[in-house]
Design an enzyme around this catalytic site. Structure first.
Site, PDB file in Angstrom:
ATOM      1  N   ALA A  54     -66.625  47.530  24.194  1.00 45.28           N
ATOM      2  CA  ALA A  54     -65.480  48.020  24.974  1.00 45.28           C
ATOM      3  C   ALA A  54     -65.284  47.156  26.209  1.00 45.28           C
ATOM      4  CB  ALA A  54     -65.695  49.476  25.403  1.00 45.28           C
ATOM      5  N   ILE A  56     -64.767  48.183  29.074  1.00 38.34           N
ATOM      6  CA  ILE A  56     -65.388  48.834  30.215  1.00 38.34           C
ATOM      7  C   ILE A  56     -66.899  48.604  30.279  1.00 38.34           C
ATOM      8  CG2 ILE A  56     -65.748  51.058  29.086  1.00 38.34           C
ATOM      9  CD1 ILE A  56     -64.584  50.526  32.728  1.00 38.34           C
ATOM     10  N   TYR A  57     -67.509  48.224  29.182  1.00 37.75           N
ATOM     11  CA  TYR A  57     -68.957  48.000  29.187  1.00 37.75           C
ATOM     12  C   TYR A  57     -69.261  46.753  30.013  1.00 37.75           C
ATOM     13  CZ  TYR A  57     -69.017  51.086  25.020  1.00 37.75           C
ATOM     14  OH  TYR A  57     -68.871  52.102  24.122  1.00 37.75           O
ATOM     15  N   GLY A  58     -69.667  46.994  31.251  1.00 36.76           N
ATOM     16  CA  GLY A  58     -69.976  45.878  32.143  1.00 36.76           C
ATOM     17  C   GLY A  58     -68.760  45.069  32.518  1.00 36.76           C
ATOM     18  N   GLN A  59     -67.599  45.730  32.567  1.00 37.22           N
ATOM     19  CA  GLN A  59     -66.332  45.050  32.897  1.00 37.22           C
ATOM     20  C   GLN A  59     -66.089  43.851  31.987  1.00 37.22           C
ATOM     21  OE1 GLN A  59     -64.383  46.680  35.004  1.00 37.22           O
ATOM     22  NE2 GLN A  59     -66.074  48.117  35.189  1.00 37.22           N
TER      23      GLN A  59
END
Length: 149
Positions: A54, A56-59
């Site tokens: 995704a 969002i996972y660690g930007q």
């Protein structure tokens, strides 16, 4: 490893999917990129060809690591990534998708999900009817299809 169709789509996924939330490193300690890459490659060699990640996972770091690990075998793996709910406006979905394409080092995403609740999935589905982007293929992870909304 045997694969099966994802729902009614033509996308074939493995029964075991490599999840990469920890690869993003946010909220996790002791996660080393080199070890994650080694693990993703080992999973692929063992026949696990479906990867979940995704933006969002660690930007985006998780997507970047997936792309780095599997770029050489991209045509043999299925990428499922997610847009975050704060990117639901038309331009934001396109920008997020393009960011994911860049991070994953690919020109297409096999399944593009919304990482949140049903209400927001319905909003994205409506917007995706209007989106024509060669790299983004929308697929709701719930029972709602774009034609049903």
């Amino acid at each position: 490893m045997e694969t099966k169709a994802l729902g009614t789509s033509e996308v074939k996924i493995t029964p075991i999917i490599m999840g990469t939330w920890q690869a993003g490193k946010a909220m996790w300690v002791g996660i080393e990129d080199a070890e994650t890459i080694k693990g993703l490659r080992a999973g692929f060699e063992a026949g696990i060809t479906t990867v979940d990640t995704a933006e969002i996972y660690g930007q985006g770091h998780s997507e970047h690591i997936v792309g780095q690990a599997l770029a050489e075998v991209r045509d043999q793996v299925v990428y499922a990534t997610k847009v975050f709910p704060n990117h639901l406006k038309y331009d934001q979905v396109i920008e997020a998708c393009e960011g994911s394409l860049k991070n994953l080092k690919t020109d297409y995403i096999d399944r593009y999900f919304l990482a949140t609740n049903i209400y927001q999935k319905q909003i994205l589905a409506r917007q995706c009817k209007m989106i024509s982007h060669p790299g983004c293929i929308y697929q709701s992870s719930y029972k709602y299809s774009t034609s049903a909304i």
